[in-house]
Design a protein around this motif. Structure first.
Motif, PDB file in Angstrom:
ATOM      1  N   ARG A 163       0.862  -1.220  -0.048  1.00  0.00           N
ATOM      2  CA  ARG A 163       0.048  -0.003  -0.308  1.00  0.00           C
ATOM      3  C   ARG A 163       0.738   1.016   0.192  1.00  0.00           C
ATOM      4  NH1 ARG A 163      -2.518  -2.833  -1.974  1.00  0.00           N
ATOM      5  NH2 ARG A 163      -4.571  -3.513  -1.345  1.00  0.00           N
ATOM      6  N   LYS A 164       2.169   1.140   0.041  1.00  0.00           N
ATOM      7  CA  LYS A 164       3.147   2.302   0.126  1.00  0.00           C
ATOM      8  C   LYS A 164       4.173   1.943  -0.928  1.00  0.00           C
ATOM      9  CE  LYS A 164       2.274   2.133   5.019  1.00  0.00           C
ATOM     10  NZ  LYS A 164       2.732   1.774   6.270  1.00  0.00           N
ATOM     11  N   ILE A 165       3.979   2.812  -1.940  1.00  0.00           N
ATOM     12  CA  ILE A 165       4.937   2.378  -3.225  1.00  0.00           C
ATOM     13  C   ILE A 165       5.660   3.694  -3.546  1.00  0.00           C
ATOM     14  CG2 ILE A 165       5.169   1.609  -5.855  1.00  0.00           C
ATOM     15  CD1 ILE A 165       2.355   0.249  -5.145  1.00  0.00           C
ATOM     16  N   LEU A 166       7.081   3.659  -3.538  1.00  0.00           N
ATOM     17  CA  LEU A 166       7.944   4.653  -4.076  1.00  0.00           C
ATOM     18  C   LEU A 166       8.764   4.338  -5.570  1.00  0.00           C
ATOM     19  CD1 LEU A 166       9.526   7.377  -3.328  1.00  0.00           C
ATOM     20  CD2 LEU A 166      11.278   5.964  -2.469  1.00  0.00           C
ATOM     21  N   PHE A 167       8.396   5.286  -6.388  1.00  0.00           N
ATOM     22  CA  PHE A 167       9.445   5.340  -7.466  1.00  0.00           C
ATOM     23  C   PHE A 167      10.537   6.350  -7.291  1.00  0.00           C
ATOM     24  CE2 PHE A 167       5.403   4.153  -9.726  1.00  0.00           C
ATOM     25  CZ  PHE A 167       5.635   2.996 -10.617  1.00  0.00           C
ATOM     26  N   LEU A 168      11.581   5.878  -7.435  1.00  0.00           N
ATOM     27  CA  LEU A 168      12.777   6.640  -7.282  1.00  0.00           C
ATOM     28  C   LEU A 168      13.467   6.799  -8.497  1.00  0.00           C
ATOM     29  CD1 LEU A 168      15.152   6.603  -4.091  1.00  0.00           C
ATOM     30  CD2 LEU A 168      15.815   7.430  -6.478  1.00  0.00           C
ATOM     31  N   SER A 169      13.258   7.914  -9.129  1.00  0.00           N
ATOM     32  CA  SER A 169      13.861   8.134 -10.405  1.00  0.00           C
ATOM     33  C   SER A 169      15.068   8.854 -10.628  1.00  0.00           C
ATOM     34  CB  SER A 169      12.720   8.986 -11.491  1.00  0.00           C
ATOM     35  OG  SER A 169      13.349   9.141 -12.706  1.00  0.00           O
ATOM     36  N   ALA A 170      15.750   8.542 -11.500  1.00  0.00           N
ATOM     37  CA  ALA A 170      17.111   9.260 -11.560  1.00  0.00           C
ATOM     38  C   ALA A 170      17.254   9.770 -13.219  1.00  0.00           C
ATOM     39  CB  ALA A 170      18.355   8.243 -11.531  1.00  0.00           C
ATOM     40  N   HIS A 171      16.057   9.940 -13.899  1.00  0.00           N
ATOM     41  CA  HIS A 171      15.723  10.227 -15.212  1.00  0.00           C
ATOM     42  C   HIS A 171      14.752  10.994 -15.410  1.00  0.00           C
ATOM     43  CE1 HIS A 171      16.434   9.857 -19.557  1.00  0.00           C
ATOM     44  NE2 HIS A 171      15.011   9.322 -19.573  1.00  0.00           N
ATOM     45  N   PHE A 172      14.980  12.406 -15.675  1.00  0.00           N
ATOM     46  CA  PHE A 172      13.862  13.312 -15.721  1.00  0.00           C
ATOM     47  C   PHE A 172      12.595  13.015 -16.238  1.00  0.00           C
ATOM     48  CE2 PHE A 172      11.903  17.024 -17.831  1.00  0.00           C
ATOM     49  CZ  PHE A 172      11.209  17.585 -16.511  1.00  0.00           C
ATOM     50  N   GLU A 173      12.860  12.496 -17.568  1.00  0.00           N
ATOM     51  CA  GLU A 173      11.977  12.227 -18.442  1.00  0.00           C
ATOM     52  C   GLU A 173      10.874  11.161 -18.124  1.00  0.00           C
ATOM     53  OE1 GLU A 173      15.045  12.600 -19.103  1.00  0.00           O
ATOM     54  OE2 GLU A 173      15.591  13.806 -21.043  1.00  0.00           O
ATOM     55  N   ASN A 174      11.534  10.078 -16.885  1.00  0.00           N
ATOM     56  CA  ASN A 174      10.525   9.416 -16.705  1.00  0.00           C
ATOM     57  C   ASN A 174       9.227   9.751 -15.774  1.00  0.00           C
ATOM     58  OD1 ASN A 174      11.714   7.203 -17.366  1.00  0.00           O
ATOM     59  ND2 ASN A 174      13.067   7.035 -15.516  1.00  0.00           N
ATOM     60  N   GLN A 175       9.244  11.324 -15.501  1.00  0.00           N
ATOM     61  CA  GLN A 175       8.259  11.735 -14.686  1.00  0.00           C
ATOM     62  C   GLN A 175       6.726  11.871 -15.147  1.00  0.00           C
ATOM     63  OE1 GLN A 175       9.594  15.227 -12.008  1.00  0.00           O
ATOM     64  NE2 GLN A 175       7.608  16.351 -12.854  1.00  0.00           N
ATOM     65  N   ALA A 176       6.844  12.219 -16.428  1.00  0.00           N
ATOM     66  CA  ALA A 176       5.360  12.194 -17.131  1.00  0.00           C
ATOM     67  C   ALA A 176       4.749  10.760 -17.340  1.00  0.00           C
ATOM     68  CB  ALA A 176       5.696  12.814 -18.626  1.00  0.00           C
ATOM     69  N   PRO A 177       5.504   9.706 -17.707  1.00  0.00           N
ATOM     70  CA  PRO A 177       4.710   8.477 -17.716  1.00  0.00           C
ATOM     71  C   PRO A 177       4.355   7.763 -16.534  1.00  0.00           C
ATOM     72  CG  PRO A 177       7.080   8.339 -18.644  1.00  0.00           C
ATOM     73  CD  PRO A 177       6.723   9.824 -18.417  1.00  0.00           C
ATOM     74  N   ILE A 178       5.230   8.017 -15.677  1.00  0.00           N
ATOM     75  CA  ILE A 178       5.297   7.236 -14.263  1.00  0.00           C
ATOM     76  C   ILE A 178       3.934   8.047 -13.646  1.00  0.00           C
ATOM     77  CG2 ILE A 178       5.998   6.952 -11.846  1.00  0.00           C
ATOM     78  CD1 ILE A 178       8.760   6.368 -13.143  1.00  0.00           C
ATOM     79  N   LEU A 179       3.933   9.427 -13.805  1.00  0.00           N
ATOM     80  CA  LEU A 179       2.960  10.084 -13.201  1.00  0.00           C
ATOM     81  C   LEU A 179       1.437   9.710 -13.636  1.00  0.00           C
ATOM     82  CD1 LEU A 179       2.091  12.305 -11.090  1.00  0.00           C
ATOM     83  CD2 LEU A 179       2.499  14.055 -12.785  1.00  0.00           C
ATOM     84  N   GLU A 180       1.477   9.536 -14.938  1.00  0.00           N
ATOM     85  CA  GLU A 180       0.176   8.986 -15.606  1.00  0.00           C
ATOM     86  C   GLU A 180       0.071   7.733 -15.082  1.00  0.00           C
ATOM     87  OE1 GLU A 180      -1.710  10.286 -17.650  1.00  0.00           O
ATOM     88  OE2 GLU A 180      -2.908   8.877 -18.676  1.00  0.00           O
ATOM     89  N   ALA A 181       0.750   6.612 -14.948  1.00  0.00           N
ATOM     90  CA  ALA A 181       0.547   5.422 -14.311  1.00  0.00           C
ATOM     91  C   ALA A 181       0.042   5.454 -12.999  1.00  0.00           C
ATOM     92  CB  ALA A 181       1.712   4.605 -14.431  1.00  0.00           C
ATOM     93  N   MET A 182       0.470   6.378 -12.178  1.00  0.00           N
ATOM     94  CA  MET A 182       0.028   6.743 -10.760  1.00  0.00           C
ATOM     95  C   MET A 182      -1.241   6.988 -10.768  1.00  0.00           C
ATOM     96  SD  MET A 182       3.532   8.405  -9.298  1.00  0.00           S
ATOM     97  CE  MET A 182       2.658   9.303  -7.790  1.00  0.00           C
ATOM     98  N   HIS A 183      -1.533   7.970 -11.821  1.00  0.00           N
ATOM     99  CA  HIS A 183      -3.009   8.447 -11.745  1.00  0.00           C
ATOM    100  C   HIS A 183      -4.021   7.336 -12.326  1.00  0.00           C
ATOM    101  CE1 HIS A 183      -3.221  12.638 -10.770  1.00  0.00           C
ATOM    102  NE2 HIS A 183      -2.221  12.764 -11.639  1.00  0.00           N
TER     103      HIS A 183
END
Lengths: 251, 251, 251, 251, 251, 251
Positions: free
Chosen positions: E100-120
């Motif tokens: 129930r507690k999940i963290l994406f830890l990203s080191a690549h700026f461009e990952n932000q848009a698709p990961i945020l979409e997946a989160m939504h």
């Protein structure tokens, strides 16, 4: 037909029968559209020396006022996108095999939108050195044929010809053992609203699922329609594809 | 309208105007359908105290014999799947915001298949405690209105009413500055074949892109049509959604 | 614009305004971004003799700290994939119509990722004999313009300029009748966390939805911004596309 | 079967025959898999009083070493995703119609991956109050049956049984008029490499497309196989679904 | 970690390191982002007793001005939609396993848009009884840390910190054997235009691919950054997820 | 490896290790397949002077009877379509970078179907001037190797070699610190049914998740297997791609 026989025919016309699994009243089988598409395709192929691919036994989602709709059990529909993908895959494969003249012969109105989309996508992807035609069996019927079929009864319009006189006659001719002749639908008045809506309400259309009267359907009429449709579509192939036709025809 | 004004209206009807960017002859703008959908939506909203969402300015791929087809420059079309996704997204969002009464008001025939698919998908996903209607502006027009509009000229049938008398009249009424009155299309005979095909051939339809004569179009007729369509569709909303209507109407 | 007028312009620049339907505080309309994108696009088109396509009235999902987020009613968003498909379809169509110089002019930050993806996909599919530019109206503004606009007030940074001084000024200039001047948001402190999360919590940002103060916005400032943005983007077109510019500009 | 007959059977087992359109040597028809899947499905349905849905006449892409591969003309394949969508649509529809016991009966090895994916997706979406089984006709055959069929010839292993003794025998039994008995493939040695590659090279497998010898195939053997497969799969249904079986069977 | 060890941790935080395969100048490895994401994830997991999932070794398409772009060989990118699907699948699986507690830890700026979409999308599908955070390692760094790292050199801004001092320092600390110390990029002036365009032109950015000077990078600075980032992100987990943190931290 | 080192190798073979995150009994790590794929890839690259791309750490959905299935916590799977897209993206990128010889080296059986689909799609899209091979590490092992490994114990067949002797031996050799030697699975009898079904039932397979006995596994056997697999696959590359091999090998 083996693959060698198929390979010998790639200069000719490949015909894809497009049917459905859809309620057709209490008196006709769920495969009514598939049977009609398959049999008329064979008759067309015979006239123009084409080949018939395996039938698409499932079609795009049935609409209430052209097929009774998805709420009837037994109406097993594909989504719009699945039907586009399915038709696109077949076009990709037939074009890869060398066919340049492809005919979709559909017996289910709702198939038109997704097949047309697949045709456009194929053109975008594969260029224009090929010709693809989509023909519904009812569209090219000449008025003289309709007059003959409806000489003693009233034509309700194609919109309501679902599980009614023409389809019932066709199945009486093509697969008589599948008709429940004791269950021909009695006339039931209902109104088609000038708009579409969801949720669907089954109470809006006749409970048996036929949109018009099937009384007056006969195997003889079925033969007239099948022959006329096959000849007309063979004529379209002759005109569009430039193929030779065994029987002369006037469009 | 601010979000607070929007939030105050979620018990009412949300109207989504669905247009296109499609050739409409030499005399009408590419946005003809979008203008008509937007303006009639506003008139409906006025009658039923609903809200109008931003217009879908692009529509599903134009067909040759209902809109001239994709070969005309300026016809900027969406694919079938994109249009389904677009309509689905809007339904998801409006349902999430609390709307339970949603009307697509379309002025582009080809939008019907993808919007209907989105409606079905929404029902599958969100259940049936909501009502979604799709109305084309022309379908619910009463015959008395048509008789009035075509009292002095011949109605060619809705299939050919593309960039013809009704659409031209509507734009003369709704956005007169966008009509090139000196370019009203002259009558040009052409035949609609009883089948569909690709590649498309522009030579098959009139070179100006209008499928029928626009001579006889007037702003007055446009007002008659717009008023009648808006009132009829407001009446559909009253009937289907149970909302109160400012003007009484008979369907 | 009729299709003939459009066809005469395919050597020039096609401009696609990209907006959104997104909450913009209690004082600005949901269509704020669409209005700004449309109007600045027209001004750019005027300067470089380009054409303006119909506006994309819906945009990619609003983010909390750039637009207040999807939890505000009235924020009607597209999914990431829908927005990519939508932009891709438009590029396919414009390239097919012969355009080689295409400008997306966006007024909604979140549109950047999906439009950029569509641009890459178009390049993969259609090759590199075309040029596609994506410009947000705020990015090319010169510092002298910003100094003028914020001569009497503090600039909170572009990240927080949502429904704040620049957008409010622009709508005061472009569509003054849509501004609720009595509801200009008062300053409310809040903290932007250095990470993103779901579920969103509306309590994290000001209840009115504006991310910064709009006090100090004026129609005059709106005119300064609109003129400067249009001229700067016209200059980008001159530089990138090699088109002639009616007004001289320094980037 | 009409929709009313279908509706009366939703407590029982729905069987979906999954075939293909795939080369099967010079001596067997392209529809070999579809014919086998359809006929064995009917036999199973007979034993457990289930119903047979229309056959999936196209299957997932043929692999070189299980079906000869896509380079043979006449192998008309679906993509992996299309096959998943197709199977998913059918599961959605059957579950919506009330079926809780569904059997895919496949005669094409490559269908396994996409159908299994559709089964998993259905479970994710619709929960676990339903049971879905995928059975290939050859997997549950008992060794005593295999011994009988291959009493006088050598079994090359299921991997190479493409258009070989078992399929040829089945078509000799089920649709003898479609077998070109004069073209039974002679033995041709070839090696299956321990890896997969593209581009495919037709020279790697026998030019007729059969992966093993069909000499020794007889209609009698076909009957043995068909009966044994149908009984075994009916037994699986009895075991998994708890349905009554007309003929007793040991798994 | 075996599945039993994993199963014992589902009450805690699951950390997904999100990297890329992207050019990082002549001196750093293609896996720079993956290495950083993996190692900082391990440090965070240590502090909060969480678990680290396998690293996403490929990321969303590199942009020219944040990563040098796809025209550099060795930049092996995923499409936007693939990255959304990938992140969505992982969320589906972890939620199904009980996290129930999940963290994406990203080191690549461009990952932000698709990961945020997946989160939504996950929130739409699975409801809100779970918390998902996306943190880039650089965003929560305190200014005191930045002051220390850039005490003797100038910080060019995060936008240009690609293959520059911070990333080089981190790899010098985390995987020193992978740094080509003899190839630290010399400063090269270039201008970031205030818009995006295709086709990309490699001539626009430094030929070595680093966007700023890496001179001044040291392993010691790498340790400072890694420790500070891990502690800050562990603190975010403590704050958002309510988990216990081994080391005290101030955000 | 920096992008310059990568760019210097595009004439050679690019190797993509394909693993999974899947339960491997109580004694092996979730990353067992990824570790094996990565390490054998490195050994192959060494022999043929190829390069190793970052490992695919997640694979296609685990099946019960080849990997224990998705019901075990810690089995974090991709959907079929995601895995196809992922592999397709990598092929697109590597082909765009100039590679013409690409090897997928997989250690997870279920990856085969989606990777093969991606290979076919790449061929359709990019033509046939490239060669792509998919090799599982176990398929090309010579029988003499198997005889050696199983000289003192019984080989249960590859179908059941999940978390059993071969994989356990490999991890004992490649990453001994990750093996819980005290938890080697005891033999547990279970039956693989001759069909597939959902819902899955964990009771059907051993509770520890290993499909066969791991007793008898040793690091020495792991070395034998790893060396033999690497050499065999290097030999495949020599044969298919025509690259030079440092060590002579017989297939």
């Amino acid at each position: 037909m083996s693959w060698e026989q198929y390979a010998a025919k790639t200069d000719g016309v490949a015909i894809i029968p497009a049917g459905s699994c859809e309620q057709h009243g209490s008196h006709l089988p769920l495969s009514t559209d598939s049977i009609i598409a398959t049999e008329i395709s064979r008759m067309v192929a015979e006239q123009i020396d084409g080949i018939v691919l395996p039938t698409l036994n499932y079609g795009y989602r049935s609409s209430p006022y052209s097929g009774g709709g998805p709420l009837f059990p037994g109406t097993v529909d594909l989504s719009l996108n699945t039907m586009v993908e399915l038709a696109s895959n077949l076009l990709d494969e037939l074009l890869a095999d060398g066919f340049r003249k492809i005919l979709f012969l559909s017996a289910h109105f709702e198939n038109q939108a997704p097949i047309l989309e697949a045709m456009h996508l194929a053109q975008r992807q594969h260029g224009t050195d090929n010709q693809i035609v989509l023909a519904n069996w009812w569209d090219p019927l000449k008025s003289s044929v309709m007059d003959e079929v409806f000489s003693d009864i009233t034509f309700p319009g194609w919109d309501l010809e679902h599980a009614a006189v023409t389809e019932t006659s066709l199945i009486m001719h093509l697969a008589p053992e599948l008709v429940h002749s004791d269950k021909l639908p009695a006339k039931e008045a209902f109104t088609v609203p000038p708009y579409l809506r969801v949720p669907l309400q089954t109470s809006d259309i006749p409970s048996h699922g036929a949109l018009a009267d099937a009384v007056g359907a006969t195997a003889e009429k079925g033969k007239i329609i099948a022959d006329a449709a096959a000849t007309a579509i063979a004529g379209i192939c002759a005109y569009e594809f430039g193929v030779h036709m065994k029987t002369s025809v006037k469009l």
